[in-house]
Write an enzyme that holds these catalytic residues in place. Structure first.
Site, PDB file in Angstrom:
ATOM      1  N   TYR A 142       0.921  -1.329  -0.156  1.00 36.56           N
ATOM      2  CA  TYR A 142       0.019  -0.281  -0.296  1.00 36.56           C
ATOM      3  C   TYR A 142       0.527   0.931   0.035  1.00 36.56           C
ATOM      4  CZ  TYR A 142      -4.592  -2.578   1.040  1.00 36.56           C
ATOM      5  OH  TYR A 142      -5.924  -2.795   1.122  1.00 36.56           O
ATOM      6  N   LYS A 190       3.206 -15.293   2.668  1.00 34.66           N
ATOM      7  CA  LYS A 190       3.369 -15.846   1.367  1.00 34.66           C
ATOM      8  C   LYS A 190       5.059 -16.714   1.252  1.00 34.66           C
ATOM      9  CE  LYS A 190       2.003 -17.208  -2.093  1.00 34.66           C
ATOM     10  NZ  LYS A 190       0.906 -19.049  -2.313  1.00 34.66           N
ATOM     11  N   ASP A 222      -2.435 -18.147   1.164  1.00 32.66           N
ATOM     12  CA  ASP A 222      -3.660 -18.972   0.302  1.00 32.66           C
ATOM     13  C   ASP A 222      -4.461 -20.109   1.486  1.00 32.66           C
ATOM     14  OD1 ASP A 222      -1.212 -20.112  -0.100  1.00 32.66           O
ATOM     15  OD2 ASP A 222      -1.220 -20.626  -1.956  1.00 32.66           O
ATOM     16  N   ASP A 246      -6.364  -6.966   3.908  1.00 31.79           N
ATOM     17  CA  ASP A 246      -7.374  -6.266   4.061  1.00 31.79           C
ATOM     18  C   ASP A 246      -8.383  -7.724   2.883  1.00 31.79           C
ATOM     19  OD1 ASP A 246      -9.265  -4.098   2.640  1.00 31.79           O
ATOM     20  OD2 ASP A 246      -7.894  -4.685   0.301  1.00 31.79           O
ATOM     21  N   ASP A 250     -11.916  -9.490   5.381  1.00 30.22           N
ATOM     22  CA  ASP A 250     -13.188  -9.106   4.526  1.00 30.22           C
ATOM     23  C   ASP A 250     -13.732 -10.317   4.409  1.00 30.22           C
ATOM     24  OD1 ASP A 250     -13.395  -5.880   3.275  1.00 30.22           O
ATOM     25  OD2 ASP A 250     -13.915  -6.540   1.782  1.00 30.22           O
TER      26      ASP A 250
HETATM   27  C1  IPM Z   1     -10.406  -1.760   4.759  1.00 29.01           C
HETATM   28  C2  IPM Z   1     -10.545  -0.668   2.914  1.00 29.01           C
HETATM   29  C3  IPM Z   1      -9.455   0.188   2.540  1.00 29.01           C
HETATM   30  C4  IPM Z   1      -8.242  -0.104   2.719  1.00 29.01           C
HETATM   31  C5  IPM Z   1      -9.547   0.492   1.037  1.00 29.01           C
HETATM   32  C6  IPM Z   1     -10.993   2.006   1.586  1.00 29.01           C
HETATM   33  C7  IPM Z   1      -8.817   1.931   1.262  1.00 29.01           C
HETATM   34  O1  IPM Z   1     -10.850  -1.771   1.956  1.00 29.01           O
HETATM   35  O2  IPM Z   1     -10.378  -0.034   5.517  1.00 29.01           O
HETATM   36  O3  IPM Z   1      -9.972  -2.465   4.540  1.00 29.01           O
HETATM   37  O4  IPM Z   1      -8.015  -1.361   1.730  1.00 29.01           O
HETATM   38  O5  IPM Z   1      -7.537  -0.350   3.927  1.00 29.01           O
HETATM   39 MN    MN Z   2     -11.222  -3.713   2.956  1.00 32.16          MN
END
Ligand code: IPM
Ligand code: MN
Length: 356
Positions: A142, A190, A222, A246, A250
């Site tokens: 990032y 990884k 993975d 990240d 999710d």
């Molecule tokens: C999160 C979001 C952010 C990230 C984006 C919006 C930049 O997905 O906080 O998880 O990737 O960190």
């Molecule tokens: Mn995210």
């Protein structure tokens, strides 16, 4: 106690969900006799539109002088669909994380009994799953440089960089959480492919010896993605680099039944930030239908982490659980019965807090 918080609603559903969290925060403060001082500031696409900068200096100054930041969401289709835009809302979030030194993002993954049936996984796999993902937040791909396009525009590149210091501080933090929990740490990397991951592993193997009480395991990302789905209960604390964290969180969030349920705390050098892990959900913006619970739970984390006010945090959690038990929930988790509006869920929670 005097609580000074910065309120950064951001884009999309941000303002609606943050409003509910703020209502709950106010109710808890008046119940426990705390003085709440809060100020709002711009971040994200709305900040670009207003002042041309997704994380304006005034916003940063306010964050620096506050005790905590309550954050909504960032992102707008206007920019998602325009890959050539030079100034992007997400840069605001990244700049905030970097400038506040928020190197650790703590994402607790817990299940809610009344939501188990909403999980895409079988109930017996999900019931009782309870782990914490600690995501490194200010390093890796990032932030690594160089990043860009070749002169002829035919290639693009990002760079993943980690230093020993960055790895050591996040892994130590993860061990400190593992010590307070079930004493199991999964370090996700990884290392079979990436050089940065091999440095993670090398540093971790040294630190591991300092925490003999904790059972340490190493797992390729993975494989971790698979295990989260196959056997989520096996995890206690998981630590990983920025982008892996990240993606895995999710994934982890939906096993609990909805992406709209998971809060997070970003901590580090300066003021901590509390935000839901979900995004700005632009399709729902302004419709009063978004699930405010992840943000309300982020306010609970704020009481606990930023102010050490555990009872206050617990009251918010109790209120959230009660709202779900009473089926006062938004359309993403409503079952057959009525789906409540964002603001109605917020009102119900405030009412619960006031009556307790
Ligand atoms: C999160 C979001 C952010 C990230 C984006 C919006 C930049 O997905 O906080 O998880 O990737 O960190
Ligand atoms: Mn995210």
């Amino acid at each position: 106690m005097k609580l000074k918080i910065a309120v950064l609603s951001g884009d999309g559903i941000g303002p609606e969900i943050v409003l509910q969290a703020l209502k709950a925060t106010k109710a808890v403060c008046s119940k426990f006799g705390h003085e709440l001082i809060y100020e709002e500031a711009l971040v994200g696409a709305v900040a670009i539109d207003a002042v041309g900068n997704p994380y304006p200096e005034e916003t940063h100054a306010l964050c620096m002088e506050s005790d905590a930041v309550l954050f909504g969401a960032i992102g707008s289709p206007k920019y998602d669909n325009d890959p050539s835009a030079k100034i992007r809302p997400e840069q605001g979030l990244l700049a905030m994380r970097k400038k506040l030194g928020l190197y650790a993002n703590i994402r607790p993954v817990t299940t809610f009994p009344s939501l188990i049936h909403k999980s895409p996984l079988r109930a017996d796999l999900v019931e009782g799953a309870d782990f914490m993902c600690i995501r490194e937040l200010t390093g890796g791909i990032y932030f690594g440089r160089p990043q860009g396009r070749s002169e002829d525009g035919a290639t693009a590149y990002d760079t993943c960089v980690y230093s020993i210091e960055e790895i050591e501080r996040i892994v130590r933090l993860a061990y400190s959480y593992a010590m307070k929990r079930r004493k199991k740490l999964t370090i996700v990397d990884k290392a079979n492919v990436l050089c940065t991951s091999r440095l993670w592993r090398q540093v971790s193997q040294r630190l591991e010896k300092e925490y003999p009480e904790v059972e340490t395991e190493y797992m390729f990302v993975d494989n971790a993605a698979m295990q989260i789905i196959q056997w989520p209960k096996r995890f206690d604390v998981m630590v990983t680099e920025n982008m892996f964290g990240d993606i895995l969180t999710d994934e982890a969030s939906v096993i609990t039944g909805s992406l709209g349920m998971l809060p997070s705390a970003s901590i580090g050098i300066h003021t901590s930030v509390f935000e839901p892990i979900h995004g700005s959900y632009p399709q729902a913006a302004g419709k009063n239908i978004a699930n405010p619970l992840a943000t309300i739970l982020s306010a609970a984390l704020m009481f606990e982490y930023a102010f050490g006010l555990m009872e206050e945090g617990k009251l918010i959690r109790d209120a959230v659980n009660a709202s779900m038990d009473a089926n006062v929930v938004t359309e993403d988790i409503a079952e057959l019965g009525k789906a409540y509006k964002t603001s109605e869920v917020g009102d119900w929670i405030v009412d619960y807090i006031n009556k307790k």
